[in-house]
Design a protein around this motif. Sequence first.
Motif, PDB file in Angstrom:
ATOM      1  N   SER A   5       0.855  -1.183   0.000  1.00 33.95           N
ATOM      2  CA  SER A   5       0.000   0.000   0.000  1.00 33.95           C
ATOM      3  C   SER A   5       0.891   1.233   0.000  1.00 33.95           C
ATOM      4  N   GLY A   6       0.297   2.370  -0.297  1.00 28.80           N
ATOM      5  CA  GLY A   6       1.070   3.610  -0.328  1.00 28.80           C
ATOM      6  C   GLY A   6       0.182   4.805  -0.045  1.00 28.80           C
ATOM      7  N   ILE A   7       0.825   5.909   0.264  1.00 22.55           N
ATOM      8  CA  ILE A   7       0.106   7.159   0.540  1.00 22.55           C
ATOM      9  C   ILE A   7       0.812   8.275  -0.209  1.00 22.55           C
ATOM     10  N   LEU A  15      -5.530  12.411  10.326  1.00 17.33           N
ATOM     11  CA  LEU A  15      -6.020  11.337  11.186  1.00 17.33           C
ATOM     12  C   LEU A  15      -6.808  10.317  10.344  1.00 17.33           C
ATOM     13  N   GLY A  16      -7.444  10.772   9.267  1.00 15.37           N
ATOM     14  CA  GLY A  16      -8.145   9.868   8.343  1.00 15.37           C
ATOM     15  C   GLY A  16      -7.168   8.915   7.668  1.00 15.37           C
ATOM     16  N   ASN A  17      -6.036   9.449   7.195  1.00 13.51           N
ATOM     17  CA  ASN A  17      -5.004   8.588   6.598  1.00 13.51           C
ATOM     18  C   ASN A  17      -4.478   7.595   7.623  1.00 13.51           C
ATOM     19  N   GLY A  20      -7.582   5.184   8.631  1.00 13.94           N
ATOM     20  CA  GLY A  20      -8.085   4.427   7.486  1.00 13.94           C
ATOM     21  C   GLY A  20      -7.007   3.591   6.811  1.00 13.94           C
ATOM     22  N   ALA A  21      -5.750   4.001   6.950  1.00 11.57           N
ATOM     23  CA  ALA A  21      -4.698   3.288   6.215  1.00 11.57           C
ATOM     24  C   ALA A  21      -3.516   2.890   7.096  1.00 11.57           C
ATOM     25  N   ILE A  22      -2.729   3.849   7.580  1.00 15.96           N
ATOM     26  CA  ILE A  22      -1.451   3.499   8.235  1.00 15.96           C
ATOM     27  C   ILE A  22      -1.641   2.546   9.424  1.00 15.96           C
ATOM     28  N   PRO A 146      -4.327  -3.004   1.689  1.00 16.75           N
ATOM     29  CA  PRO A 146      -5.145  -2.301   2.693  1.00 16.75           C
ATOM     30  C   PRO A 146      -5.346  -0.838   2.291  1.00 16.75           C
ATOM     31  N   VAL A 147      -6.614  -0.427   2.198  1.00 21.91           N
ATOM     32  CA  VAL A 147      -6.930   0.963   1.778  1.00 21.91           C
ATOM     33  C   VAL A 147      -8.154   1.468   2.540  1.00 21.91           C
ATOM     34  N   GLY A 148      -8.354   2.786   2.479  1.00 26.40           N
ATOM     35  CA  GLY A 148      -9.599   3.376   2.960  1.00 26.40           C
ATOM     36  C   GLY A 148     -10.675   3.155   1.902  1.00 26.40           C
ATOM     37  N   LYS A 149     -11.934   3.408   2.305  1.00 23.47           N
ATOM     38  CA  LYS A 149     -13.061   3.110   1.413  1.00 23.47           C
ATOM     39  C   LYS A 149     -12.995   3.887   0.094  1.00 23.47           C
ATOM     40  N   ASP A 150     -12.441   5.127   0.164  1.00 24.48           N
ATOM     41  CA  ASP A 150     -12.396   5.964  -1.039  1.00 24.48           C
ATOM     42  C   ASP A 150     -11.550   5.353  -2.149  1.00 24.48           C
ATOM     43  N   GLN A 151     -10.673   4.410  -1.810  1.00 23.11           N
ATOM     44  CA  GLN A 151      -9.816   3.810  -2.839  1.00 23.11           C
ATOM     45  C   GLN A 151     -10.363   2.485  -3.368  1.00 23.11           C
ATOM     46  N   MET A 152     -11.504   2.041  -2.849  1.00 21.73           N
ATOM     47  CA  MET A 152     -12.009   0.729  -3.260  1.00 21.73           C
ATOM     48  C   MET A 152     -12.422   0.705  -4.735  1.00 21.73           C
ATOM     49  N   ASN A 183     -14.551  -0.231  10.436  1.00 17.73           N
ATOM     50  CA  ASN A 183     -14.783   0.794  11.465  1.00 17.73           C
ATOM     51  C   ASN A 183     -14.122   2.136  11.156  1.00 17.73           C
ATOM     52  N   THR A 184     -13.062   2.089  10.368  1.00 19.86           N
ATOM     53  CA  THR A 184     -12.349   3.346  10.096  1.00 19.86           C
ATOM     54  C   THR A 184     -12.248   3.613   8.597  1.00 19.86           C
ATOM     55  N   ALA A 185     -13.150   2.965   7.842  1.00 19.02           N
ATOM     56  CA  ALA A 185     -13.067   3.043   6.389  1.00 19.02           C
ATOM     57  C   ALA A 185     -13.163   4.483   5.899  1.00 19.02           C
ATOM     58  N   LYS A 186     -13.910   5.301   6.640  1.00 16.64           N
ATOM     59  CA  LYS A 186     -14.075   6.685   6.198  1.00 16.64           C
ATOM     60  C   LYS A 186     -14.211   7.582   7.421  1.00 16.64           C
ATOM     61  N   ILE A 187     -13.124   8.252   7.766  1.00 19.68           N
ATOM     62  CA  ILE A 187     -13.171   9.228   8.850  1.00 19.68           C
ATOM     63  C   ILE A 187     -13.660  10.541   8.228  1.00 19.68           C
ATOM     64  N   MET A 188     -14.610  11.186   8.904  1.00 23.90           N
ATOM     65  CA  MET A 188     -15.290  12.312   8.272  1.00 23.90           C
ATOM     66  C   MET A 188     -14.710  13.664   8.704  1.00 23.90           C
ATOM     67  N   LYS A 195     -18.973  14.660   4.883  1.00 28.44           N
ATOM     68  CA  LYS A 195     -17.896  14.613   3.874  1.00 28.44           C
ATOM     69  C   LYS A 195     -16.666  13.932   4.450  1.00 28.44           C
ATOM     70  N   LYS A 196     -15.859  13.302   3.584  1.00 31.32           N
ATOM     71  CA  LYS A 196     -14.631  12.641   4.041  1.00 31.32           C
ATOM     72  C   LYS A 196     -13.635  13.663   4.617  1.00 31.32           C
ATOM     73  N   MET A 197     -12.910  13.277   5.680  1.00 30.13           N
ATOM     74  CA  MET A 197     -11.813  14.126   6.150  1.00 30.13           C
ATOM     75  C   MET A 197     -10.713  14.075   5.094  1.00 30.13           C
ATOM     76  N   SER A 198     -10.341  15.254   4.566  1.00 27.99           N
ATOM     77  CA  SER A 198      -9.381  15.249   3.474  1.00 27.99           C
ATOM     78  C   SER A 198      -8.323  16.325   3.690  1.00 27.99           C
ATOM     79  N   LYS A 199      -7.051  15.946   3.412  1.00 29.05           N
ATOM     80  CA  LYS A 199      -5.980  16.919   3.617  1.00 29.05           C
ATOM     81  C   LYS A 199      -6.041  18.071   2.613  1.00 29.05           C
ATOM     82  N   SER A 200      -6.817  17.883   1.531  1.00 30.50           N
ATOM     83  CA  SER A 200      -6.893  18.978   0.565  1.00 30.50           C
ATOM     84  C   SER A 200      -8.096  19.896   0.837  1.00 30.50           C
TER      85      SER A 200
HETATM   86  P1  AMP Z   1      -4.301   9.480  -0.099  1.00 31.15           P
HETATM   87  O1  AMP Z   1      -4.369  10.597   0.893  1.00 31.15           O
HETATM   88  O2  AMP Z   1      -5.305   9.638  -1.197  1.00 31.15           O
HETATM   89  O3  AMP Z   1      -2.928   9.161  -0.558  1.00 31.15           O
HETATM   90  O4  AMP Z   1      -4.825   8.211   0.697  1.00 31.15           O
HETATM   91  C1  AMP Z   1      -3.981   7.364   1.431  1.00 31.15           C
HETATM   92  C2  AMP Z   1      -4.798   6.335   2.138  1.00 31.15           C
HETATM   93  O5  AMP Z   1      -5.563   6.927   3.195  1.00 31.15           O
HETATM   94  C3  AMP Z   1      -5.800   5.603   1.244  1.00 31.15           C
HETATM   95  O6  AMP Z   1      -5.819   4.231   1.596  1.00 31.15           O
HETATM   96  C4  AMP Z   1      -7.108   6.261   1.591  1.00 31.15           C
HETATM   97  O7  AMP Z   1      -8.186   5.398   1.356  1.00 31.15           O
HETATM   98  C5  AMP Z   1      -6.929   6.550   3.075  1.00 31.15           C
HETATM   99  N1  AMP Z   1      -7.768   7.688   3.523  1.00 31.15           N
HETATM  100  C6  AMP Z   1      -7.665   8.971   3.093  1.00 31.15           C
HETATM  101  N2  AMP Z   1      -8.570   9.759   3.718  1.00 31.15           N
HETATM  102  C7  AMP Z   1      -9.292   8.939   4.551  1.00 31.15           C
HETATM  103  C8  AMP Z   1     -10.368   9.147   5.468  1.00 31.15           C
HETATM  104  N3  AMP Z   1     -10.913  10.350   5.655  1.00 31.15           N
HETATM  105  N4  AMP Z   1     -10.835   8.070   6.154  1.00 31.15           N
HETATM  106  C9  AMP Z   1     -10.291   6.834   5.983  1.00 31.15           C
HETATM  107  N5  AMP Z   1      -9.266   6.574   5.129  1.00 31.15           N
HETATM  108  C10 AMP Z   1      -8.758   7.610   4.424  1.00 31.15           C
END
Ligand code: AMP
Length: 332
Positions: A5-7, A15-17, A20-22, A146-152, A183-188, A195-200
């Motif tokens: 897996s990668g990020i 915290l979502g990354n 959901g992933a690390i 292993p990935v978060g739901k957004d990558q499925m 349980n942590t597939a999508k942290i909001m 909405k998904k917690m997003s670094k952008s």
């Molecule tokens: P990315 O930031 O797109 O490189 O995502 C890296 C990993 O973090 C992927 O497996 C994503 O599915 C996961 N991820 C990103 N944001 C979230 C979130 N809000 N909740 C759960 N997983 C997340």
Amino acid sequence: MRFISGIQPTGNITLGNYLGAIKNFVNLQNEGTFDDILVFVADLHAITVPQDKLKLRQNIRSLVALYLACGLDKDKCHIFIQSEVRAHTELAWILECNTYIGELSRMTQFKDKSQKHQTDGVSTGLLTYPVLMAADILLYDANVVPVGKDQMQHLEMTRNIAERFNSKYGETFVVPEGRVNKNTAKIMSLVDPTKKMSKSDENPKSFITLLDDINIAKKKIKSAVTDSDMLIKYDFENKPGISNLLSIASAIEEKSIEEIEKSFINKNYAEFKEYVANVVADLLTKIQTKYNEYINSPIIDEILDEGANYANYLADKKINKVKNKVGLGRKK
Ligand code: AMP
């Protein structure tokens, strides 16, 4: 059994990354069912949208230090930088020639990101991103990703690409399985919990990064948007804010949601938020202490050199096999 897996090293890791992933990478590493583990820094993915080159370099190193600070163990996994293994882009090209524009333009992430980047231009890389992701995985015959739901959705495409290639050219790739922790597939987002917690996200109050100042992180939790019915109960439909905070605390503490709910019967939101803020603060303190030990240490380069050597060894074997199957170059 191998997992990969990668990020992306874009800005701060949230915290979502982490949840959901690390954290899943670390759990899978420690459970011992995988005898080969590859975790990479997806820098080639990061440049699908504009990046400042100095910041990108810093973010690459910072992500490696975070991987280690979060518990990835150099003796149990190989950590490498995607762009240091040329076969990723080489395989991506070959796979692109076996992928259709129609299927790529239907991807949710492409639709979202291309909307966001209308003004600075939508790169071709943003469209072909899932093919590079397929190459990242298929090069290594990974069984699990292993990935978060957004990558499925992208993972499903990887499986389709692998199956299509195997049926056209003969058995070449392992068809991988996506592994989401439900349980942590999508942290909001803390500002809009639908909405998904997003670094952008433009609003920094909506996300917590692993390197946030501890007091600022606590404030973000305390001002998280919730509801007004004063019941601490998991109900994502009607109470997404409280449910999100419950998921966060439960995942960090490794306690069930019911157990946390029970300890907050007859307590108010301020008390509950104080608790979640402290749980998050403790986690960040631990991670940041280790991060500071790693970030300037030469061990990072040693780990990345070893990782690149190992990944290149596996990837070269695979890309040669693929070229033979397709009929490229001269037979080896
Ligand atoms: P990315 O930031 O797109 O490189 O995502 C890296 C990993 O973090 C992927 O497996 C994503 O599915 C996961 N991820 C990103 N944001 C979230 C979130 N809000 N909740 C759960 N997983 C997340």
